[in-house]
Design a protein around this motif. Sequence first.
Motif, mmCIF file in Angstrom:
data_model
loop_
_atom_site.group_PDB
_atom_site.id
_atom_site.type_symbol
_atom_site.label_atom_id
_atom_site.label_comp_id
_atom_site.label_asym_id
_atom_site.label_seq_id
_atom_site.Cartn_x
_atom_site.Cartn_y
_atom_site.Cartn_z
ATOM 1 N N GLU A 40 0.831 -1.206 0.000
ATOM 2 C CA GLU A 40 0.000 0.000 0.000
ATOM 3 C C GLU A 40 0.869 1.261 0.000
ATOM 4 N N SER A 41 1.964 1.218 0.759
ATOM 5 C CA SER A 41 2.888 2.354 0.808
ATOM 6 C C SER A 41 3.527 2.603 -0.553
ATOM 7 N N ALA A 42 3.929 1.534 -1.228
ATOM 8 C CA ALA A 42 4.534 1.672 -2.557
ATOM 9 C C ALA A 42 3.528 2.276 -3.532
ATOM 10 N N TYR A 43 2.294 1.817 -3.459
ATOM 11 C CA TYR A 43 1.246 2.376 -4.318
ATOM 12 C C TYR A 43 1.088 3.876 -4.072
ATOM 13 N N LYS A 44 0.994 4.267 -2.794
ATOM 14 C CA LYS A 44 0.840 5.682 -2.439
ATOM 15 C C LYS A 44 2.049 6.494 -2.917
ATOM 16 N N ALA A 45 3.234 5.924 -2.764
ATOM 17 C CA ALA A 45 4.453 6.634 -3.155
ATOM 18 C C ALA A 45 4.483 6.883 -4.661
ATOM 19 N N LEU A 62 9.410 8.373 1.962
ATOM 20 C CA LEU A 62 8.933 6.985 1.915
ATOM 21 C C LEU A 62 8.812 6.381 3.317
ATOM 22 N N TYR A 63 9.788 6.644 4.202
ATOM 23 C CA TYR A 63 9.665 6.170 5.583
ATOM 24 C C TYR A 63 8.392 6.716 6.212
ATOM 25 N N ARG A 64 8.118 7.983 5.965
ATOM 26 C CA ARG A 64 6.930 8.607 6.543
ATOM 27 C C ARG A 64 5.659 7.917 6.041
ATOM 28 N N ILE A 65 5.623 7.595 4.762
ATOM 29 C CA ILE A 65 4.464 6.903 4.195
ATOM 30 C C ILE A 65 4.280 5.540 4.862
ATOM 31 N N VAL A 66 5.371 4.785 5.028
ATOM 32 C CA VAL A 66 5.278 3.457 5.639
ATOM 33 C C VAL A 66 4.780 3.563 7.085
ATOM 34 N N LEU A 117 13.056 3.793 14.397
ATOM 35 C CA LEU A 117 13.765 4.447 13.293
ATOM 36 C C LEU A 117 15.219 4.738 13.637
ATOM 37 N N ARG A 118 15.471 5.114 14.885
ATOM 38 C CA ARG A 118 16.851 5.469 15.277
ATOM 39 C C ARG A 118 17.734 4.235 15.410
ATOM 40 N N ILE A 128 14.586 11.510 11.130
ATOM 41 C CA ILE A 128 13.392 11.107 11.892
ATOM 42 C C ILE A 128 12.455 12.301 12.056
ATOM 43 N N ALA A 129 13.021 13.461 12.347
ATOM 44 C CA ALA A 129 12.205 14.677 12.478
ATOM 45 C C ALA A 129 11.462 14.952 11.168
ATOM 46 N N GLY A 130 12.144 14.769 10.051
ATOM 47 C CA GLY A 130 11.500 14.957 8.752
ATOM 48 C C GLY A 130 10.377 13.969 8.513
ATOM 49 N N ILE A 131 10.604 12.720 8.891
ATOM 50 C CA ILE A 131 9.590 11.683 8.723
ATOM 51 C C ILE A 131 8.356 12.000 9.562
ATOM 52 N N LEU A 132 8.584 12.436 10.794
ATOM 53 C CA LEU A 132 7.480 12.704 11.717
ATOM 54 C C LEU A 132 6.900 14.107 11.558
ATOM 55 N N GLY A 133 7.584 14.963 10.799
ATOM 56 C CA GLY A 133 7.120 16.334 10.632
ATOM 57 C C GLY A 133 7.234 17.139 11.915
#
Length: 162
Positions: A40-45, A62-66, A117-118, A128-133
Amino acid sequence: MRSGVEMETERVLLENYDKYYRLAYSYMKSEQDALDVVQESAYKAIRDCGQVKEQRYIGTWLYRIVVNTALDALRRRGREVALEEWQENSWQPSYAGLELWEILDRLDEKERTVVVLRYFHDLKLEDIAGILGENVNTVKARLYRTLKKMRMELEPEAVGRR
């Protein structure tokens, strides 16, 4: 004709598939559910890759999507997988004992995400900050609070003597 962002997204997905699977598995505790999350993540990406402004951020994106797809799947499912079911059907990384996984399962979503993630995906705090916003200092503070919390659960006697 495919754009450079589409091709780069596809390349990063294929090169890091195992990482995305392990991340999804850390949430889903089931091989099939983790595979569904990655698919599903790959599809969204692929569908949304045109939204990425700079190609160098595709991996973080992509990490954020997963992570978000796994959390959405858990919310839809509405329950956590029982520990016994997880033990019977699970793949356990060789570097982690069951006690550690039990403690990780007791953390809230944000705490668990930062730790996984760390330390399991070896990402930098900035990524990680970027992934989590979130702000890097927020992520750093959450990581250190969570590690202290985990240490207290792993070594209650040792912490009490300090």
